[in-house]
Write an enzyme that holds these catalytic residues in place. Structure first.
Site, PDB file in Angstrom:
ATOM      1  N   CYS A 135       0.713  -1.012   0.126  1.00 23.02           N
ATOM      2  CA  CYS A 135      -0.338   0.372   0.553  1.00 23.02           C
ATOM      3  C   CYS A 135       0.250   1.739  -0.022  1.00 23.02           C
ATOM      4  O   CYS A 135       1.732   2.049   0.667  1.00 23.02           O
ATOM      5  CB  CYS A 135      -0.583  -0.014   0.785  1.00 23.02           C
ATOM      6  SG  CYS A 135      -2.056   1.579   1.305  1.00 23.02           S
ATOM      7  N   CYS A 138      -0.606   4.094   2.135  1.00 24.87           N
ATOM      8  CA  CYS A 138       0.004   3.999   3.028  1.00 24.87           C
ATOM      9  C   CYS A 138       1.411   4.393   4.317  1.00 24.87           C
ATOM     10  O   CYS A 138       1.155   4.742   5.164  1.00 24.87           O
ATOM     11  CB  CYS A 138      -0.754   2.620   3.780  1.00 24.87           C
ATOM     12  SG  CYS A 138      -2.063   2.404   2.835  1.00 24.87           S
ATOM     13  N   ASP A 139       2.335   3.424   3.000  1.00 21.85           N
ATOM     14  CA  ASP A 139       3.855   3.423   3.391  1.00 21.85           C
ATOM     15  C   ASP A 139       4.827   4.510   3.457  1.00 21.85           C
ATOM     16  O   ASP A 139       6.020   4.317   3.565  1.00 21.85           O
ATOM     17  CB  ASP A 139       3.849   1.818   3.895  1.00 21.85           C
ATOM     18  CG  ASP A 139       3.209   1.496   4.396  1.00 21.85           C
ATOM     19  OD1 ASP A 139       2.647   1.703   5.816  1.00 21.85           O
ATOM     20  OD2 ASP A 139       2.936  -0.573   4.693  1.00 21.85           O
TER      21      ASP A 139
HETATM   22  C1  LIG Z   1      -0.189  -3.850   4.356  1.00 22.27           C
HETATM   23  C2  LIG Z   1      -0.985  -2.446   4.515  1.00 22.27           C
HETATM   24  C3  LIG Z   1      -1.055  -0.807   5.150  1.00 22.27           C
HETATM   25  C4  LIG Z   1      -2.010  -0.610   5.376  1.00 22.27           C
HETATM   26  N1  LIG Z   1      -2.086   0.865   5.686  1.00 22.27           N
HETATM   27  C5  LIG Z   1      -3.170   1.520   5.458  1.00 22.27           C
HETATM   28  C6  LIG Z   1      -2.661   2.752   5.991  1.00 22.27           C
HETATM   29  O1  LIG Z   1      -2.211   2.829   6.286  1.00 22.27           O
HETATM   30  N2  LIG Z   1      -3.962   3.512   5.893  1.00 22.27           N
HETATM   31  C7  LIG Z   1      -5.121   3.393   5.602  1.00 22.27           C
HETATM   32  O2  LIG Z   1      -6.030   3.746   5.587  1.00 22.27           O
HETATM   33  N3  LIG Z   1      -4.981   1.912   4.738  1.00 22.27           N
HETATM   34  C8  LIG Z   1      -4.355   0.924   5.034  1.00 22.27           C
HETATM   35  N4  LIG Z   1      -4.621  -0.415   4.641  1.00 22.27           N
HETATM   36  C9  LIG Z   1      -5.763  -0.975   3.767  1.00 22.27           C
HETATM   37  C10 LIG Z   1      -6.811  -1.309   5.113  1.00 22.27           C
HETATM   38  O3  LIG Z   1      -6.166  -1.683   6.239  1.00 22.27           O
HETATM   39  C11 LIG Z   1      -7.708  -1.667   4.562  1.00 22.27           C
HETATM   40  O4  LIG Z   1      -8.606  -0.420   3.569  1.00 22.27           O
HETATM   41  C12 LIG Z   1      -8.987  -1.723   5.239  1.00 22.27           C
HETATM   42  O5  LIG Z   1      -8.402  -2.485   6.480  1.00 22.27           O
HETATM   43  C13 LIG Z   1     -10.591  -2.312   5.318  1.00 22.27           C
HETATM   44  O6  LIG Z   1     -11.366  -2.932   6.185  1.00 22.27           O
HETATM   45  P1  LIG Z   1     -12.311  -3.812   5.283  1.00 22.27           P
HETATM   46  O7  LIG Z   1     -13.156  -3.817   7.138  1.00 22.27           O
HETATM   47  O8  LIG Z   1     -12.600  -4.167   4.556  1.00 22.27           O
HETATM   48  O9  LIG Z   1     -11.615  -5.732   5.492  1.00 22.27           O
HETATM   49  P2  LIG Z   1     -10.517  -6.040   6.248  1.00 22.27           P
HETATM   50  O10 LIG Z   1      -9.543  -5.057   7.344  1.00 22.27           O
HETATM   51  O11 LIG Z   1      -9.824  -6.776   5.635  1.00 22.27           O
HETATM   52  O12 LIG Z   1     -10.877  -6.693   7.939  1.00 22.27           O
HETATM   53  C14 LIG Z   1     -12.355  -8.251   7.241  1.00 22.27           C
HETATM   54  C15 LIG Z   1     -12.646  -8.976   8.585  1.00 22.27           C
HETATM   55  O13 LIG Z   1     -12.194 -10.247   8.085  1.00 22.27           O
HETATM   56  C16 LIG Z   1     -12.596 -11.215   8.235  1.00 22.27           C
HETATM   57  N5  LIG Z   1     -12.664 -12.475   7.561  1.00 22.27           N
HETATM   58  C17 LIG Z   1     -12.679 -12.530   6.561  1.00 22.27           C
HETATM   59  N6  LIG Z   1     -12.728 -13.799   5.651  1.00 22.27           N
HETATM   60  C18 LIG Z   1     -13.915 -13.861   6.838  1.00 22.27           C
HETATM   61  C19 LIG Z   1     -14.674 -14.998   7.127  1.00 22.27           C
HETATM   62  N7  LIG Z   1     -15.016 -15.467   5.988  1.00 22.27           N
HETATM   63  N8  LIG Z   1     -15.421 -15.351   7.900  1.00 22.27           N
HETATM   64  C20 LIG Z   1     -15.057 -14.185   8.878  1.00 22.27           C
HETATM   65  N9  LIG Z   1     -14.932 -13.229   9.214  1.00 22.27           N
HETATM   66  C21 LIG Z   1     -14.011 -12.897   7.939  1.00 22.27           C
HETATM   67  C22 LIG Z   1     -11.075 -10.835   8.644  1.00 22.27           C
HETATM   68  O14 LIG Z   1     -10.197 -12.313   9.303  1.00 22.27           O
HETATM   69  C23 LIG Z   1     -10.633  -9.539   8.694  1.00 22.27           C
HETATM   70  O15 LIG Z   1     -10.844  -9.796   9.708  1.00 22.27           O
HETATM   71  C24 LIG Z   1      -3.667  -1.513   4.468  1.00 22.27           C
HETATM   72  C25 LIG Z   1      -3.337  -2.488   4.200  1.00 22.27           C
HETATM   73  C26 LIG Z   1      -2.216  -2.855   3.906  1.00 22.27           C
HETATM   74  C27 LIG Z   1      -2.504  -4.933   3.481  1.00 22.27           C
END
Ligand SMILES: Cc1cc2nc3c(=O)[nH]c(=O)nc-3n(C[C@H](O)[C@H](O)[C@H](O)COP(=O)(O)OP(=O)(O)OC[C@H]3O[C@@H](n4cnc5c(N)ncnc54)[C@H](O)[C@@H]3O)c2cc1C
Length: 332
Positions: A135, A138-139
């Site tokens: 990302c 982010c980084d």
């Molecule tokens: C390395 C990295 C760095 C990042 N840094 C930043 C940053 O600095 N700033 C920023 O704004 N964004 C950043 N992002 C992006 C940001 O983290 C994501 O956009 C955000 O977390 C998405 O949120 P979400 O809740 O949609 O999904 P996720 O954060 O992916 O959470 C989904 C959750 O659902 C769970 N899940 C999945 N499948 C199932 C299932 N079948 N049953 C039950 N649970 C399940 C997973 O275990 C997880 O806990 C970064 C991403 C990465 C990979």
């Protein structure tokens, strides 16, 4: 009914935790079911520098604050679960876990998020967040004044490489083919940037480092030659995978397996909403996930309220009909 909730949220990343906060605060009995550690991709991020209102916070800390907030309103969270099956089409939705337990609800919000596609080579897992990132938004800032590598040849890779030149002194794009799979203007912009250089027909075969990434093995796919290159950071943009495998055939997905939603985050199934990185959208950030989670939970709250009102009116009508039938019989 045992194990019955007003709402179930699948996933406890920023989108799911936000939904939990809003639903519980609206006095809806809410359960979040999460596959592993609460926080989702947040916990992969050592520092979140672009979440408004909070400075210098680790992803883990931010996730814990969100979790605490959701729980303070009465939201129940079950982590480290494995979902065996979901029934979304019935009026009462149900989720069955691998331990045989079934939880039901009147409405569901799907927030399973996603994961960046990995290269799948030696050292990648160990050095994630220690020099390897997926990302740039982010980084990127952490690599100010450093020399870095970008892996990939699509629009994301080229656009992010250009954006990373704001921070890095040198960006080397490593791509497996001899041409790019990106729009002409993105290719031109990258080629015209004096800070960007290219290693074509090559791939990264391994990462080296201990507490921090030190170097990579770059393999020329045409000659087979492997060169060890010192670098401060590697950004990998070779695609993104939504965690929607368990939703196939249950809710409408696009060709990238992302959930298709309307403006209010409703899916094609009544009472089922989706939010966050798993939906079909362009920008994937904590702020956008939190925004989607807000919209989905407000829309679900409204849906549940309307359904309850409809049911109550129907019951009142039936009661009136029954009373008038009894009265008619009594006087006849
Ligand atoms: C390395 C990295 C760095 C990042 N840094 C930043 C940053 O600095 N700033 C920023 O704004 N964004 C950043 N992002 C992006 C940001 O983290 C994501 O956009 C955000 O977390 C998405 O949120 P979400 O809740 O949609 O999904 P996720 O954060 O992916 O959470 C989904 C959750 O659902 C769970 N899940 C999945 N499948 C199932 C299932 N079948 N049953 C039950 N649970 C399940 C997973 O275990 C997880 O806990 C970064 C991403 C990465 C990979």
């Amino acid at each position: 009914m045992n194990n019955h909730y007003d709402a179930i949220v699948i996933g406890a990343g920023p989108a799911g935790l936000t939904a939990g906060i809003y639903l519980s605060r609206a006095r809806l009995n809410t359960l979040i079911l999460n596959a592993n550690t609460v926080g989702g991709q947040l916990v992969l991020t050592h520092e979140i520098a672009n979440y408004p209102g909070v400075e210098n916070i680790s992803g883990y800390q931010l996730a814990n604050i969100m979790k605490k907030q959701a729980k303070s309103f009465g939201c129940e969270i079950k982590s480290n679960i494995i979902i065996k099956d979901v029934d979304l089409n019935s009026e009462i939705k149900s989720v069955t876990l691998s331990d045989g337990k079934t939880y039901t609800a009147d409405g569901i919000i799907l927030t399973p998020g996603g994961r960046p596609r990995n290269l799948g080579v030696k050292g990648e897992d160990d050095l994630k967040g220690k020099g390897i990132s997926y990302c740039a938004t982010c980084d990127g800032d952490f690599f100010t004044g450093k020399e870095i590598i970008v892996v990939g040849g699509g629009n994301s890779a080229l656009e992010e490489a250009v954006s990373l030149t704001k921070y890095a002194t040198k960006v080397t794009i490593v791509h497996q083919f001899d041409n790019f799979q990106a729009f002409e203007h993105a290719v031109e912009e990258a080629k015209e940037n004096p800070k960007i250089s290219f290693i074509m027909e090559s791939t990264i075969e391994g990462f080296h480092g201990d507490e921090k990434l030190r170097s990579v093995d770059v393999k020329n796919l045409r000659t087979g030659e492997v060169e060890n290159i010192k670098t401060d950071g590697v950004f990998i943009f070779i695609g993104y995978l939504p965690n929607t495998e368990f939703l196939e055939g249950k809710v409408r997905l696009n060709q990238n397996k992302e959930v298709i939603v309307n403006a209010d985050m409703s899916t094609n199934v009544k009472g089922v909403y989706a939010a966050g990185d798993s939906i079909a959208k362009r920008y994937r950030q904590v702020t956008t996930a939190v925004g989607d989670g807000t919209v989905a939970s407000l829309a679900l709250s409204n849906y549940l309220h309307e359904e309850k009102t409809k049911k109550r009116k129907m019951e009142e009508m039936n009661m009136k009909r029954l009373e008038s039938l009894i009265n008619t019989k009594e006087y006849s």
